[in-house]
Design an enzyme around this catalytic site. Structure first.
Site, PDB file in Angstrom:
ATOM      1  N   CYS A  57      12.217   2.278   4.773  1.00 20.60           N
ATOM      2  CA  CYS A  57      12.305   0.911   4.391  1.00 20.60           C
ATOM      3  C   CYS A  57      13.807   0.404   4.145  1.00 20.60           C
ATOM      4  CB  CYS A  57      11.434   0.474   3.442  1.00 20.60           C
ATOM      5  SG  CYS A  57      11.304  -1.311   2.965  1.00 20.60           S
ATOM      6  N   ARG A 102       4.047  -3.884  14.813  1.00 21.04           N
ATOM      7  CA  ARG A 102       3.886  -5.305  15.447  1.00 21.04           C
ATOM      8  C   ARG A 102       2.916  -5.500  16.614  1.00 21.04           C
ATOM      9  NH1 ARG A 102       9.848  -5.810  16.737  1.00 21.04           N
ATOM     10  NH2 ARG A 102       9.464  -3.575  16.968  1.00 21.04           N
TER      11      ARG A 102
HETATM   12  C1  FNR Z   1       6.499  -2.984   8.716  1.00 18.67           C
HETATM   13  N1  FNR Z   1       7.040  -1.574   8.488  1.00 18.67           N
HETATM   14  C2  FNR Z   1       6.692  -0.833   7.300  1.00 18.67           C
HETATM   15  N2  FNR Z   1       7.196   0.468   7.266  1.00 18.67           N
HETATM   16  C3  FNR Z   1       6.901   1.142   6.469  1.00 18.67           C
HETATM   17  O1  FNR Z   1       6.918   2.613   6.644  1.00 18.67           O
HETATM   18  N3  FNR Z   1       6.130   0.695   5.324  1.00 18.67           N
HETATM   19  C4  FNR Z   1       5.749  -0.468   5.355  1.00 18.67           C
HETATM   20  O2  FNR Z   1       4.879  -0.788   4.265  1.00 18.67           O
HETATM   21  C5  FNR Z   1       5.932  -1.283   6.169  1.00 18.67           C
HETATM   22  N4  FNR Z   1       5.674  -2.757   6.302  1.00 18.67           N
HETATM   23  C6  FNR Z   1       5.630  -3.455   7.632  1.00 18.67           C
HETATM   24  C7  FNR Z   1       5.202  -4.821   7.414  1.00 18.67           C
HETATM   25  C8  FNR Z   1       5.156  -5.583   8.640  1.00 18.67           C
HETATM   26  C9  FNR Z   1       4.586  -6.909   8.530  1.00 18.67           C
HETATM   27  C10 FNR Z   1       5.894  -5.065   9.638  1.00 18.67           C
HETATM   28  C11 FNR Z   1       6.033  -5.907  10.881  1.00 18.67           C
HETATM   29  C12 FNR Z   1       6.580  -3.904   9.669  1.00 18.67           C
HETATM   30  C13 FNR Z   1       7.748  -1.182   9.614  1.00 18.67           C
HETATM   31  C14 FNR Z   1       6.830  -0.700  10.554  1.00 18.67           C
HETATM   32  O3  FNR Z   1       5.916   0.286  10.114  1.00 18.67           O
HETATM   33  C15 FNR Z   1       7.281  -0.170  11.902  1.00 18.67           C
HETATM   34  O4  FNR Z   1       8.115   1.051  11.467  1.00 18.67           O
HETATM   35  C16 FNR Z   1       8.474  -1.083  12.638  1.00 18.67           C
HETATM   36  O5  FNR Z   1       7.707  -2.445  12.440  1.00 18.67           O
HETATM   37  C17 FNR Z   1       8.665  -0.690  14.151  1.00 18.67           C
HETATM   38  O6  FNR Z   1       7.339  -0.382  14.699  1.00 18.67           O
HETATM   39  P1  FNR Z   1       6.965  -1.424  15.874  1.00 18.67           P
HETATM   40  O7  FNR Z   1       6.672  -2.688  15.122  1.00 18.67           O
HETATM   41  O8  FNR Z   1       7.925  -1.660  16.893  1.00 18.67           O
HETATM   42  O9  FNR Z   1       5.511  -0.809  16.247  1.00 18.67           O
END
Ligand code: FNR
Length: 452
Positions: A113, A239
């Site tokens: 994060c 997403r």
């Molecule tokens: C996230 N992401 C995220 N990652 C994580 O490790 N802990 C979390 O609590 C969150 N929260 C979160 C909320 C929302 C609304 C989004 C869109 C993303 C990041 C997520 O897990 C992921 O690593 C990234 O979005 C990239 O993956 P995708 O979206 O390409 O599948």
């Protein structure tokens, strides 16, 4: 409990606010095989109590001070839910892990994060540049916890730097590693480094869960393509699943209304908070929020109102009544000391001679300031030439507040312990205007203010 295997799995990625129980069950329903919770910060769980909720069939971790659900899980996901922790401290992480190890199938440490809140606290992506701490956290958990431990990271620009980092993390004994193919500074619009994930996967001997591909994933076959490009057997979607959770469905993606209805069914069945439910649906609707139906949806404040839009109003009413009749203590019935059985319960004699209404003040129900209960009451006093203005006395217990309103020799209060003094005063005023006949019970019930 069978030990969670991270090989060859379709996974719902952790998502703050989105990844609560209804979304996780929805993902499982459509074909996900492992579901991550949203990130929960260690001290939040440490300040919670575990309660078995017989009515919902869930295990709840409730905030000790105000009863909010910090984490809710059900038997349907018991063998495949991973709790993601935000932490910078091995001892705190271990305490939390011990609290939840019977209730979840795995624990993941968030090391990706990039948000300021996480970085400042030494959590999330800050751990990528504090390897000793990152390893200490993982090692402590691996050594003392029964369930598998994993972490989810972002990459460095340089392939070998990333590989060195990953090898160090793997040396702690973790069961798998989630890799989001972007650096800490990169945003979702940047291309995901699938080749880098592949390079790592080829050079380590635990499962790599590839992440970051959602921009290119619109249908099920795109997931296969992403897997191939990353040279892995397991992928994690955020997403793409947030936008349409049926992406996990082998037989093909479903239309948004079908997905929303199914999500709402889970939200009702597990008494999800209206705010979170609304947020999740907003993220599904996206630009459709601009349509007349979308605008009507945006005005909704209660689960009941949201359900009406998707013709699930009767279902919601039936379930809420059923929960109530089976004695569920819902969010609005929380009292400050109910989680402290050892302590003598406080008897609040101050409320004995008050006219009480079992209600809560829900701020979002009031658009204009003139519509607020205190404003309505003041206008009424002016109109009826009552010289003595309403007087408010605040009663507080821990972080929660109630108010007693005195007017014309009578006292009024609302039953709900509010989170701040202002709301407590509005709650007492709501009780007062109800008892004076300035607002109908039907209106209060419709707005969800009255506690059934
Ligand atoms: C996230 N992401 C995220 N990652 C994580 O490790 N802990 C979390 O609590 C969150 N929260 C979160 C909320 C929302 C609304 C989004 C869109 C993303 C990041 C997520 O897990 C992921 O690593 C990234 O979005 C990239 O993956 P995708 O979206 O390409 O599948």
């Amino acid at each position: 409990m069978p030990i969670l295997n991270y090989q060859n799995k379709l996974i719902l990625a952790p998502m703050v606010r989105v990844g609560s129980l209804p979304m996780r069950l929805l993902a499982l329903h459509y074909g996900a095989e492992i579901v991550y919770s949203e990130e929960i910060i260690d001290w939040k769980l440490l300040n919670s109590v575990r309660q078995v909720n017989d009515v919902l069939g869930t295990i709840d971790f409730l905030d000790k001070t105000d009863g909010t659900v910090i984490f809710r899980t059900s038997k349907e996901e018991h063998d495949c839910v991973v709790l993601q922790l935000g932490t910078c401290d091995p001892n705190r992480a271990l305490k939390v892990a011990k609290m939840v190890e019977e209730d979840v199938a795995g624990i993941d440490i968030n090391m990706g994060c990039p948000k300021e809140f996480s970085i400042k606290g030494g959590m999330g992506a800050a751990l990528l540049t504090n390897l000793p701490k990152a390893k200490e956290i993982l090692k402590t958990l691996v050594e003392s916890v029964k369930i598998p431990i994993t972490c989810k990271i972002r990459v460095f620009e340089n392939e070998n730097d990333t590989l060195n980092l990953v090898k160090e993390l793997v040396s702690t004994g973790i069961a798998a590693i989630g890799i989001h193919g972007r650096t800490r500074a990169e945003r979702p619009q940047h291309p995901n480094r699938n080749g880098l994930i592949k390079f790592i996967a080829e050079n380590i001997n635990i499962p790599v869960i590839a992440n970051g591909g959602s921009r290119e994933i619109e249908k099920y076959s795109d997931i296969e393509k992403f897997k191939k490009e990353c040279g892995v057997s397991s992928v994690m979607l955020a997403r793409a699943a947030q936008g349409n959770c049926s992406i996990f469905r082998k037989q093909g993606i479903l239309d948004l209304d079908t997905v929303i209805c199914k999500y709402l069914e889970y939200a009702v069945n597990f008494d999800n908070s209206p705010n979170t439910t609304k947020y999740v649906i907003q993220n599904i609707l996206k630009e459709l929020q601009e349509t007349p139906r979308g605008k009507k949806f945006l005005e909704c404040q209660t689960l009941q109102q949201i359900c009406e839009i998707w013709d699930l109003g009767d279902y919601c009413r039936k379930k809420e009544l059923e929960f109530f009749e089976r004695g569920m203590t819902c969010r609005r019935m929380i009292t400050p000391d109910m989680f402290e059985p050892a302590k003598k319960r406080t008897k609040f004699e101050q409320f004995d001679d008050c006219k009480e209404l079992r209600c809560a003040f829900i701020r979002v129900n009031y658009v204009k300031d003139t519509e607020l209960p205190k404003s309505i009451l003041l206008s009424w006093c002016l109109k009826n030439k009552i010289d003595d203005k309403p007087k408010y006395e605040i009663i507080h217990q821990g972080k929660l507040f109630r108010a007693i309103l005195s007017l014309n020799g009578e006292k009024y209060t609302s039953s709900y312990w509010e989170k701040n003094k202002k709301y407590a005063e509005q709650g007492a005023a709501l009780s007062c205007i109800y008892h004076l006949g300035l607002i109908s019970k039907e209106k209060l019930i419709e707005s969800g203010s009255v506690i059934k």
